[in-house]
Design a protein around this motif. Structure first.
Motif, PDB file in Angstrom:
ATOM      1  N   ALA A 277      -0.895   6.383   9.045  1.00  0.00           N
ATOM      2  CA  ALA A 277      -1.197   7.303   7.941  1.00  0.00           C
ATOM      3  C   ALA A 277      -2.691   7.615   7.891  1.00  0.00           C
ATOM      4  O   ALA A 277      -3.077   8.772   7.664  1.00  0.00           O
TER       5      ALA A 277
ATOM      6  N   THR B 123      -6.581   3.562  -6.642  1.00  0.00           N
ATOM      7  CA  THR B 123      -6.041   4.772  -6.033  1.00  0.00           C
ATOM      8  C   THR B 123      -7.227   5.601  -5.565  1.00  0.00           C
ATOM      9  O   THR B 123      -8.152   5.853  -6.331  1.00  0.00           O
TER      10      THR B 123
ATOM     11  N   TRP C  33      -7.569  10.738  -0.251  1.00  0.00           N
ATOM     12  CA  TRP C  33      -7.900  10.642   1.178  1.00  0.00           C
ATOM     13  C   TRP C  33      -9.274  11.218   1.469  1.00  0.00           C
ATOM     14  O   TRP C  33     -10.028  10.682   2.289  1.00  0.00           O
TER      15      TRP C  33
ATOM     16  N   ILE D  96       0.869  -1.167   0.000  1.00  0.00           N
ATOM     17  CA  ILE D  96       0.000   0.000   0.000  1.00  0.00           C
ATOM     18  C   ILE D  96       0.906   1.216   0.000  1.00  0.00           C
ATOM     19  O   ILE D  96       1.821   1.316   0.809  1.00  0.00           O
ATOM     20  N   ARG D  97       0.656   2.117  -0.920  1.00  0.00           N
ATOM     21  CA  ARG D  97       1.447   3.348  -1.024  1.00  0.00           C
ATOM     22  C   ARG D  97       0.533   4.534  -0.762  1.00  0.00           C
ATOM     23  O   ARG D  97      -0.642   4.511  -1.122  1.00  0.00           O
ATOM     24  N   TRP D  98       1.089   5.552  -0.145  1.00  0.00           N
ATOM     25  CA  TRP D  98       0.306   6.754   0.106  1.00  0.00           C
ATOM     26  C   TRP D  98       1.202   7.972   0.107  1.00  0.00           C
ATOM     27  O   TRP D  98       2.409   7.878   0.281  1.00  0.00           O
TER      28      TRP D  98
ATOM     29  N   PHE E  53       0.666   2.079   7.942  1.00  0.00           N
ATOM     30  CA  PHE E  53      -0.510   2.475   7.176  1.00  0.00           C
ATOM     31  C   PHE E  53      -1.615   2.961   8.117  1.00  0.00           C
ATOM     32  O   PHE E  53      -2.281   3.964   7.837  1.00  0.00           O
TER      33      PHE E  53
ATOM     34  N   SER F 276      -3.334  10.884  -1.746  1.00  0.00           N
ATOM     35  CA  SER F 276      -4.116   9.661  -1.970  1.00  0.00           C
ATOM     36  C   SER F 276      -3.386   8.422  -1.446  1.00  0.00           C
ATOM     37  O   SER F 276      -2.235   8.484  -1.029  1.00  0.00           O
ATOM     38  N   LEU F 277      -4.109   7.300  -1.498  1.00  0.00           N
ATOM     39  CA  LEU F 277      -3.528   6.001  -1.175  1.00  0.00           C
ATOM     40  C   LEU F 277      -3.788   5.069  -2.344  1.00  0.00           C
ATOM     41  O   LEU F 277      -4.748   5.234  -3.086  1.00  0.00           O
ATOM     42  N   ASP F 278      -2.915   4.085  -2.513  1.00  0.00           N
ATOM     43  CA  ASP F 278      -3.005   3.143  -3.615  1.00  0.00           C
ATOM     44  C   ASP F 278      -2.692   1.760  -3.071  1.00  0.00           C
ATOM     45  O   ASP F 278      -1.720   1.579  -2.342  1.00  0.00           O
TER      46      ASP F 278
END
Length: 94
Positions: free
Chosen positions: A77, A35, A38, A11-13, A74, A17-19
């Motif tokens: 975040a 994606t 937030w 998970i990337r953020w 996460f 946004s987050l993906d």
């Protein structure tokens, strides 16, 4: 199971946004990703198969579980970018 051994389920953020993985396939995650800004998150919860998720106003979800190495970061975040959104039951910050 092979995607779980790769970076596919990361998970990337960032501040916008987050993906991450957006669908479950039985008891595992599929390779589909989404994606989500937030600001579009409206709920969080847990699936019957034990995956936690955050969900957008359009119904898109990002899924993860305790086996995801970055789950604590996460969660932190989510609290940072969306303090109004409760974490799913059982999720703890790093």
């Amino acid at each position: 199971m092979a995607p779980s051994l790769t970076n596919w389920h990361l998970i990337r953020w960032d501040a916008d946004s987050l993906d991450g993985p957006c669908r479950t396939l039985g008891l595992t995650l599929s390779t589909a990703r989404a994606t989500i800004p937030w600001g579009e998150l409206v709920s969080s919860g847990r699936t019957a198969s034990g995956y936690w998720y955050v969900e957008s106003s359009t119904g898109h979800r990002i899924h993860w579980n305790a086996f995801y190495n970055g789950h604590g970061a996460f969660a932190s975040a989510i609290v940072h970018y969306r303090p109004d959104l409760p974490l799913p039951k059982g999720v703890q910050e790093a």
